[in-house]
Design a protein around this motif. Structure first.
Motif, PDB file in Angstrom:
ATOM      1  N   ILE A  21      -5.036  -5.360  -5.688  1.00 14.81           N
ATOM      2  CA  ILE A  21      -6.053  -4.722  -6.539  1.00 14.81           C
ATOM      3  C   ILE A  21      -6.045  -3.213  -6.335  1.00 14.81           C
ATOM      4  N   ALA A  22      -5.895  -2.773  -5.079  1.00 16.24           N
ATOM      5  CA  ALA A  22      -5.915  -1.343  -4.769  1.00 16.24           C
ATOM      6  C   ALA A  22      -4.777  -0.599  -5.441  1.00 16.24           C
ATOM      7  N   LEU A  23      -3.652  -1.263  -5.637  1.00 19.47           N
ATOM      8  CA  LEU A  23      -2.510  -0.599  -6.272  1.00 19.47           C
ATOM      9  C   LEU A  23      -2.849  -0.137  -7.686  1.00 19.47           C
ATOM     10  N   GLY A  24      -3.666  -0.917  -8.397  1.00 21.98           N
ATOM     11  CA  GLY A  24      -4.074  -0.504  -9.736  1.00 21.98           C
ATOM     12  C   GLY A  24      -4.889   0.779  -9.707  1.00 21.98           C
ATOM     13  N   TYR A  25      -5.819   0.876  -8.764  1.00 19.92           N
ATOM     14  CA  TYR A  25      -6.606   2.097  -8.623  1.00 19.92           C
ATOM     15  C   TYR A  25      -5.713   3.295  -8.328  1.00 19.92           C
ATOM     16  N   ALA A 236      -9.978   0.588  -0.076  1.00 18.54           N
ATOM     17  CA  ALA A 236      -8.646   0.469   0.520  1.00 18.54           C
ATOM     18  C   ALA A 236      -7.713   1.550  -0.010  1.00 18.54           C
ATOM     19  N   ALA A 237      -7.801   1.834  -1.320  1.00 15.65           N
ATOM     20  CA  ALA A 237      -6.961   2.878  -1.913  1.00 15.65           C
ATOM     21  C   ALA A 237      -7.297   4.245  -1.322  1.00 15.65           C
ATOM     22  N   VAL A 238      -8.588   4.520  -1.166  1.00 15.12           N
ATOM     23  CA  VAL A 238      -9.014   5.796  -0.577  1.00 15.12           C
ATOM     24  C   VAL A 238      -8.613   5.857   0.889  1.00 15.12           C
ATOM     25  N   LEU A 239      -8.762   4.747   1.583  1.00 17.66           N
ATOM     26  CA  LEU A 239      -8.415   4.689   3.003  1.00 17.66           C
ATOM     27  C   LEU A 239      -6.939   4.991   3.223  1.00 17.66           C
ATOM     28  N   ALA A 248      -1.938   2.446  -0.402  1.00 15.47           N
ATOM     29  CA  ALA A 248      -2.777   1.380  -0.947  1.00 15.47           C
ATOM     30  C   ALA A 248      -2.466   0.049  -0.283  1.00 15.47           C
ATOM     31  N   MET A 249      -1.177  -0.225  -0.034  1.00 18.96           N
ATOM     32  CA  MET A 249      -0.799  -1.464   0.649  1.00 18.96           C
ATOM     33  C   MET A 249      -1.378  -1.495   2.065  1.00 18.96           C
TER      34      MET A 249
END
Length: 300
Positions: A21-25, A236-239, A248-249
């Protein structure tokens, strides 16, 4: 030790879902610097479309593996087209507007899509045919279900395919060029509109795959299921470093691990709190995220 290993398996499984999901962001932000808050609804739409398609194929007597594979492909395609339509309607007309306008449009689209799911699919949960993925392996007291294995394998396969697409193909080169400089990429013949639509489509497809896997893992889906995982995936994307694919991964795996271990060893009631505490701590000491500095090498 067995309990630790069990939580480790659970954490990897959940972290893989958050990573998808984070990869999309992070991909959308890398291209047009937009936080697509409607992204979680693609995850929910994927969960619903997955149960519809897979249940229908199963009723026709198709084998479970083929049902899941075909359902995964069709659902990812559906959500990719949905995301392209959303981008054309809600985001493309506002590209020259202020970021606040685009942000409000994203929030409005999130509400619209969530209510659309509620009106078309109802307010009650839809059950997944979990008998298709029942069973697993026992290693002492550690249980690894077939569904956890499927999630890890599918997640790994999708991540590998995404990396090959972004870093080894002409389309990926065009995506990275657009992310770095839209004006210069247009001067060398890259159609930025098509690249942006493609980026939305890929991100939504990955979120749809995550929606199906979550549906099988927990046994059901509901119209509001995209909100909390969407927020955690954004965290997760921000982290990891917003705009950074590898970040993101890594961020998704970290959030998944923190949530599972916090629930297992501390308190399940506050598992969400601990995940966001880690995010705040990292951003306090490293505002660009864990892998935010190497954007030239890993950015979309």
């Amino acid at each position: 030790m067995d309990y630790f290993l069990q939580q480790l398996v659970n954490g990897i499984t959940l972290g893989g879902v958050y990573a998808l999901i984070a990869l999309g962001y992070t991909m959308v932000y890398g291209i047009i610097q937009l936080i697509n808050f409607a992204h979680g609804e693609f995850f929910a739409a994927g969960g619903y479309m997955g149960v519809i398609i897979i249940s229908y194929l199963s009723a026709q007597g198709m084998s479970p593996v083929l049902c899941i594979a075909l359902g995964l492909g069709l659902t990812m395609g559906y959500c990719a087209l949905l995301a392209m339509a959303v981008e054309k309607v809600a985001y493309k007309p506002l590209r020259s507007s202020s970021r606040l306008s685009v942000l409000l449009s994203a929030l409005g689209m999130s509400i619209f899509l969530q209510n659309g799911l509620m009106l078309t699919q109802g307010v009650y949960d839809k059950a997944y045919p979990t008998e298709m993925t029942a069973g697993g392996f026992h290693f002492g007291n550690v249980v690894v279900s077939y569904m956890q294995i499927y999630i890890v394998l599918i997640t790994a396969a999708l991540l590998i395919c995404l990396n090959l697409l972004v870093f080894k193909t002409r389309i990926g080169k065009a995506m990275r060029a657009t992310a770095q400089d839209k004006v210069m990429s247009a001067l060398v013949g890259i159609n930025s509109n098509k690249i942006i639509s493609l980026t939305f489509a890929i991100g939504a497809g990955l979120a749809a795959a995550a929606g199906i896997m979550v549906g099988f893992y927990y046994g059901s889906v509901n119209y509001s299921m995209g909100f909390v995982p969407g927020i955690k995936a954004f965290a997760a994307a921000v982290l990891g470093g917003i705009g950074n694919i590898t970040g993101a991964m890594v961020g998704g795996l970290i959030i998944g691990m923190v949530e599972i271990f916090a629930a297992g060893y501390l308190s399940s009631e506050y598992k969400d709190v601990f995940a966001f505490i880690i995010l705040i701590a990292v951003l306090y000491f490293r505002p660009t995220g864990i892998m935010g500095e190497n954007v030239d090498d890993t950015r979309v």
